[in-house]
Write an enzyme that holds these catalytic residues in place. Structure first.
Site, PDB file in Angstrom:
ATOM      1  N   CYS A   1       0.831  -1.210   0.000  1.00 56.90           N
ATOM      2  CA  CYS A   1       0.000   0.000   0.000  1.00 56.90           C
ATOM      3  C   CYS A   1       0.865   1.260   0.000  1.00 56.90           C
ATOM      4  CB  CYS A   1      -0.891  -0.027   1.243  1.00 56.90           C
ATOM      5  SG  CYS A   1      -1.910   1.432   1.436  1.00 56.90           S
TER       6      CYS A   1
ATOM      7  N   SER B   1       0.712   3.719   1.894  1.00 57.42           N
ATOM      8  CA  SER B   1       1.104   4.159   3.233  1.00 57.42           C
ATOM      9  C   SER B   1       2.410   3.497   3.674  1.00 57.42           C
ATOM     10  CB  SER B   1       0.003   3.847   4.244  1.00 57.42           C
ATOM     11  OG  SER B   1      -1.153   4.561   3.914  1.00 57.42           O
TER      12      SER B   1
ATOM     13  N   HIS C   1       5.106   5.500   2.097  1.00 54.21           N
ATOM     14  CA  HIS C   1       5.381   6.755   2.812  1.00 54.21           C
ATOM     15  C   HIS C   1       6.416   6.508   3.920  1.00 54.21           C
ATOM     16  CE1 HIS C   1       2.339   9.520   1.221  1.00 54.21           C
ATOM     17  NE2 HIS C   1       1.398   8.611   1.358  1.00 54.21           N
TER      18      HIS C   1
ATOM     19  N   HIS D   1      -0.003  -3.588   6.314  1.00 50.89           N
ATOM     20  CA  HIS D   1      -1.156  -3.361   7.198  1.00 50.89           C
ATOM     21  C   HIS D   1      -2.445  -3.746   6.505  1.00 50.89           C
ATOM     22  CE1 HIS D   1      -0.569   0.117   4.658  1.00 50.89           C
ATOM     23  NE2 HIS D   1      -1.879   0.261   4.711  1.00 50.89           N
TER      24      HIS D   1
ATOM     25  N   CYS E   1      -7.648  -2.305   3.542  1.00 52.21           N
ATOM     26  CA  CYS E   1      -7.161  -0.918   3.439  1.00 52.21           C
ATOM     27  C   CYS E   1      -7.643  -0.231   2.177  1.00 52.21           C
ATOM     28  CB  CYS E   1      -5.650  -0.822   3.580  1.00 52.21           C
ATOM     29  SG  CYS E   1      -5.106   0.905   3.622  1.00 52.21           S
TER      30      CYS E   1
HETATM   31  N1  APR Z   1      -2.195  14.073 -11.030  1.00 52.92           N
HETATM   32  C1  APR Z   1      -2.966  12.961 -11.174  1.00 52.92           C
HETATM   33  N2  APR Z   1      -2.554  11.734 -10.767  1.00 52.92           N
HETATM   34  C2  APR Z   1      -1.335  11.615 -10.230  1.00 52.92           C
HETATM   35  C3  APR Z   1      -0.471  12.737 -10.058  1.00 52.92           C
HETATM   36  C4  APR Z   1      -0.961  14.012 -10.488  1.00 52.92           C
HETATM   37  N3  APR Z   1      -0.228  15.114 -10.360  1.00 52.92           N
HETATM   38  N4  APR Z   1       0.669  12.293  -9.473  1.00 52.92           N
HETATM   39  C5  APR Z   1       0.528  10.971  -9.273  1.00 52.92           C
HETATM   40  N5  APR Z   1      -0.673  10.544  -9.732  1.00 52.92           N
HETATM   41  C6  APR Z   1      -1.243   9.196  -9.721  1.00 52.92           C
HETATM   42  C7  APR Z   1      -0.250   8.075  -9.937  1.00 52.92           C
HETATM   43  O1  APR Z   1       0.019   7.875 -11.328  1.00 52.92           O
HETATM   44  C8  APR Z   1      -0.970   6.880  -9.309  1.00 52.92           C
HETATM   45  O2  APR Z   1      -1.787   6.221 -10.252  1.00 52.92           O
HETATM   46  O3  APR Z   1      -1.754   8.954  -8.429  1.00 52.92           O
HETATM   47  C9  APR Z   1      -1.842   7.532  -8.222  1.00 52.92           C
HETATM   48  C10 APR Z   1      -1.404   7.198  -6.775  1.00 52.92           C
HETATM   49  O4  APR Z   1      -1.633   5.846  -6.568  1.00 52.92           O
HETATM   50  P1  APR Z   1      -0.686   4.850  -5.703  1.00 52.92           P
HETATM   51  O5  APR Z   1       0.721   5.308  -5.790  1.00 52.92           O
HETATM   52  O6  APR Z   1      -1.057   3.455  -6.132  1.00 52.92           O
HETATM   53  O7  APR Z   1      -1.151   5.096  -4.178  1.00 52.92           O
HETATM   54  P2  APR Z   1      -2.395   4.482  -3.381  1.00 52.92           P
HETATM   55  O8  APR Z   1      -2.013   3.203  -2.729  1.00 52.92           O
HETATM   56  O9  APR Z   1      -3.608   4.495  -4.264  1.00 52.92           O
HETATM   57  O10 APR Z   1      -2.542   5.548  -2.215  1.00 52.92           O
HETATM   58  C11 APR Z   1      -2.893   6.889  -2.493  1.00 52.92           C
HETATM   59  O11 APR Z   1      -4.026   7.249  -0.406  1.00 52.92           O
HETATM   60  O12 APR Z   1      -4.316   6.100   1.579  1.00 52.92           O
HETATM   61  C12 APR Z   1      -3.559   7.025   0.901  1.00 52.92           C
HETATM   62  O13 APR Z   1      -1.409   6.770   1.932  1.00 52.92           O
HETATM   63  C13 APR Z   1      -2.120   6.607   0.736  1.00 52.92           C
HETATM   64  O14 APR Z   1      -1.486   8.837   0.300  1.00 52.92           O
HETATM   65  C14 APR Z   1      -1.706   7.581  -0.319  1.00 52.92           C
HETATM   66  C15 APR Z   1      -2.944   7.682  -1.211  1.00 52.92           C
HETATM   67 ZN    ZN Z   2      -3.061   1.166   3.408  1.00 52.62          ZN
END
Ligand code: APR
Ligand code: ZN
Length: 370
Positions: free
Chosen positions: A45, A47, A50, A66, A172
């Site tokens: 995930c 998180s 991060h 998690h 999650c």
């Molecule tokens: N504009 C649009 N989309 C974007 C941009 C942007 N400027 N920058 C990144 N992205 C897209 C990425 O291409 C990716 O598809 O945002 C998405 C983020 O997804 P993941 O990295 O898979 O993260 P995810 O597990 O979905 O979590 C997203 O939610 O719970 C929280 O902690 C978690 O902060 C995190 C967020």
């Molecule tokens: Zn999570």
């Protein structure tokens, strides 16, 4: 009562950059009110990333992960609601179960939860490393491990027909996305919606929007591949992010969406969110930015246009109620979750899975255990 056992786990010590090491740890037996769960699948995930990338501080050494599902294999004294063999999804927020927030169905707001400090409700951990030093399960789950010990209330029994990899996500990303739509935004059929970020959480929001009957459902991302996945998950339109996003959303929604979600955790896209909705509508912050970063919002416009910003923590989930509901919707074919998983990997491939996430390649990798 069972003995302590040895388990292989993905451990982050903060001494080797953003890498986890696969270590053999000792896991004490479940104490009163606790269960040991044999993990069958654990999601990778955002998180966790991060933490590995130094954006959030946690107790170290940390057993990462998690988001998991597995089988109850041992129960402590006083456990009434679970039996050995039950299939469970783990919840990562372990609230006190007694305070005003908990009894009002807002356990995510419980101030007494110790899980954010990687501790079980009694303030301890069941884990130790090869030197006998304490190790800390991230969010009191530590899912990237062959087995975990959690309080009974953090292991939610679900229908055994849900495959473990899908079930893990309910704990999650899928739960957060579903909860953001159903509990936080309370989306009703026919509302227009925009989702900024189509990663694991964003796609879960999209599939829940489809379940709720929202239309149009506009997915936004910076990756064409993610937009293609968003369309498969139920989005009606896919837009590349950019400075003119608000204009393009306005055209598709006749003046702005009824509801917008930020599912990345970038302060720049969070600041853009109120511009994507019409007056009187709501913007939901689901993504979590690095600690201390501020979002700049035009206060006059927000007040004048009567817009609402909603913070969504764990989708406002009540795990014991919502996890089985999500499982039922999936089994009924109403929640398309199968496409959310882009790779199944082994525990030894955990670092590769995080690297793929950093490169923006995969929606969700799931670590599976035989
Ligand atoms: N504009 C649009 N989309 C974007 C941009 C942007 N400027 N920058 C990144 N992205 C897209 C990425 O291409 C990716 O598809 O945002 C998405 C983020 O997804 P993941 O990295 O898979 O993260 P995810 O597990 O979905 O979590 C997203 O939610 O719970 C929280 O902690 C978690 O902060 C995190 C967020
Ligand atoms: Zn999570």
């Amino acid at each position: 009562m069972t003995e302590s056992i040895e388990v292989r786990s993905a451990v982050y010590r903060g001494t080797d950059g953003d890498r986890v090491g696969i270590e053999t740890l000792r896991l004490a037996p479940p104490a009163h009110g606790e269960v040991r769960v044999r993990v069958r699948a654990a999601g990778v995930c955002g998180s966790d990333r991060h933490v590995l990338d130094g954006e959030w501080n946690v107790a170290l050494p940390a057993i990462m992960g998690h988001e998991a599902a597995g089988v109850v294999e041992s129960i402590g004294d006083g456990v009434r609601g679970l039996a050995v063999g039950d299939h469970v999804v783990l919840a990562w927020h372990q609230a006190c179960q007694r305070c005003e927030s908990c009894t009002a169905g807002k356990s995510w707001a419980c101030r007494f939860a110790k899980s954010n400090d990687s501790l079980l409700p009694d303030g301890t951990t069941r884990w130790s490393d090869a030197d006998g030093a304490a190790a800390y399960p991230y969010l009191a789950v530590g899912a990237m491990s062959e087995a975990v010990v959690v309080p009974e209330f953090a292991a939610i029994k679900i229908d055994q027909r849900v495959p473990f990899d899908i079930a893990s996500l309910i704990g999650c990303s899928v739960g957060t996305g579903y909860g953001a739509v159903v509990n936080n935004a309370r989306v009703v059929a026919g509302e227009s919606a925009v989702v900024v970020g189509s990663g694991g959480v964003g796609l879960s929001i999209i599939s829940a929007l489809r379940l709720a009957g929202a239309t149009p459902i506009i997915a936004v991302d910076v990756s064409e591949a993610k937009l293609a996945e968003a369309l498969r998950a139920g989005a009606t339109h896919g837009l590349m992010g950019g400075p003119d996003l608000a204009e393009r959303v306005s055209e598709l929604t006749d003046g702005g969406a009824d509801v917008a979600f930020e599912a990345i955790g970038r302060v720049a896209t969070m600041a853009q969110l109120p511009d994507l909705i019409r007056p009187g509508a709501r913007a939901v912050f689901v993504g979590l930015p690095p600690e201390g970063q501020k979002v700049e919002i035009d206060g006059l416009l927000l007040a004048y246009d009567g817009k609402t910003i909603i913070g969504s923590n764990y989708g406002g989930l009540v795990p014991a109620r919502d996890f089985p509901r999500i499982a039922r919707a999936y089994l009924a074919g109403a929640l398309p979750l199968d496409d959310l998983i882009s790779a199944r990997v082994s525990l030894d491939e955990t670092n590769d899975a995080f690297d793929a996430m950093r490169r923006g390649e995969r929606t969700r990798s799931v670590i599976t255990f035989d």
